[in-house]
Design an enzyme around this catalytic site. Sequence first.
Site, mmCIF file in Angstrom:
data_model
loop_
_atom_site.group_PDB
_atom_site.id
_atom_site.type_symbol
_atom_site.label_atom_id
_atom_site.label_comp_id
_atom_site.label_asym_id
_atom_site.label_seq_id
_atom_site.Cartn_x
_atom_site.Cartn_y
_atom_site.Cartn_z
ATOM 1 N N ASP A 50 -59.813 52.542 98.677
ATOM 2 C CA ASP A 50 -58.621 52.564 97.820
ATOM 3 C C ASP A 50 -58.282 51.144 97.339
ATOM 4 O OD1 ASP A 50 -57.651 51.546 100.163
ATOM 5 O OD2 ASP A 50 -56.028 53.009 100.417
ATOM 6 N N SER A 51 -59.088 50.148 97.742
ATOM 7 C CA SER A 51 -59.008 48.823 97.112
ATOM 8 C C SER A 51 -59.277 48.955 95.617
ATOM 9 C CB SER A 51 -60.012 47.853 97.751
ATOM 10 O OG SER A 51 -61.293 48.442 97.828
ATOM 11 N N ASP A 89 -62.261 56.869 100.727
ATOM 12 C CA ASP A 89 -60.973 56.575 101.368
ATOM 13 C C ASP A 89 -59.957 57.675 101.102
ATOM 14 O OD1 ASP A 89 -60.240 54.509 103.016
ATOM 15 O OD2 ASP A 89 -60.112 53.013 101.413
ATOM 16 N N LYS A 118 -62.558 58.053 105.171
ATOM 17 C CA LYS A 118 -61.962 57.008 106.012
ATOM 18 C C LYS A 118 -60.450 57.126 105.895
ATOM 19 C CE LYS A 118 -61.886 52.448 104.774
ATOM 20 N NZ LYS A 118 -60.441 52.194 104.719
ATOM 21 N N GLU A 120 -56.569 55.340 107.503
ATOM 22 C CA GLU A 120 -55.978 54.186 108.194
ATOM 23 C C GLU A 120 -55.044 54.647 109.315
ATOM 24 O OE1 GLU A 120 -54.149 51.529 105.395
ATOM 25 O OE2 GLU A 120 -55.972 51.366 104.191
ATOM 26 N N GLU A 187 -60.033 45.463 110.486
ATOM 27 C CA GLU A 187 -59.778 44.494 109.413
ATOM 28 C C GLU A 187 -58.856 43.371 109.892
ATOM 29 O OE1 GLU A 187 -58.819 46.205 105.618
ATOM 30 O OE2 GLU A 187 -58.229 44.271 104.759
#
Length: 356
Positions: A50-51, A89, A118, A120, A187
């Site tokens: 999602d960057s 993501d 993925k 978070e 991260e």
Amino acid sequence: MILPGVERPGVEAFARRKREGTPIVMATAYDFATARLVDAAGLDAILVGDSLGMVVLGHDDTLSVTVDDIVHHARAVRRAATHTMMIADMPALSYESPEQAVANARRLLEEGGADAIKLEGGMRMATTVRTLVAAGIPVQGHIGLTPQQVRALGGWRVQGRTAEDATLILADARALEEAGCFSIVIECVPALVAAHVTSSLQIPTIGIGAGPDTSGQVLVLHDLLGLTPDPLPRFVKRFADMTTVAIDALTRYREEVLTRAYPAAEHVYDMQEAEWRRFLHQSSDGGTPMNRDELKGKGEQLKGRAKQAVGDLTNDEQMRNEGAADEVRGEVQEGFGRARRKIGEKVEEIGERLKD
Ligand code: KIV
């Protein structure tokens, strides 16, 4: 989206690599063109992160990225990522409950073609991860600096620097492993903490700003290619300076269009003289139309004048001289064409007289 006949490594390859002690190499990609590069370079996995929201869409953070965005970009990446595993993501707010997580993760797999997803968060995500895994969806965790929580974390800062915070990161990692994640991205944490977490787990860790002792590394593609501006986080290494290369290419393109150096003869499609003449006759309004030499000569003169103008502007004597030479050459070619046309007209006139 299953690609027929194509064998790609799956999540089991991650476990094998940790057992063998061979680092896993990942990078992000968001479209067909860049995914093709990552695939060709033989990386192990592409993350449609999602960057995307920051790197490609120009937002300040990742929060506005939607499931539709990830599906759209994942589909493009999948078309190129024929040998590479693709992880997609889960965007912010797309996994608020286990049920919502399963529904959206299915979209990323079925519509986007992802091999895994993925998400978070550590301990607080354990139930969701368990539900996803039970539904047959491979899950990669993401702990430490989690960009979707950047506001709650007080900005883009290193996590786990105190003993208490490091203990929480270890607990997060253990909870995700226990819930069934096949690997975990860590991260922006001190290298010692990441190394300790890695050696405490069976599943592989993928570091980004987490030092050399994780089971693998991931970087944002645009950062490593030098396509994002300064300042960059300390952990980023630019493996190329594509910004300079790209701006240089675009500047030369602009200059060559201005001076009419581009497109040159080798970039131009030609046409049979006879067809050209037939076309001119069909479209002419009576008078004999210009032939190719006249047209090309005129073009050459225009190019010459443009070069001279740029030469005047930039005080470039050589460019001025080249422009003047092009203009003269164009005049000669146009004159030659004009003469050919006149001869043609005379021949036609004589033919008409002979008919009378
Ligand atoms: O979205 C992303 O690119 C990521 C990486 C930074 C791991 O989550």
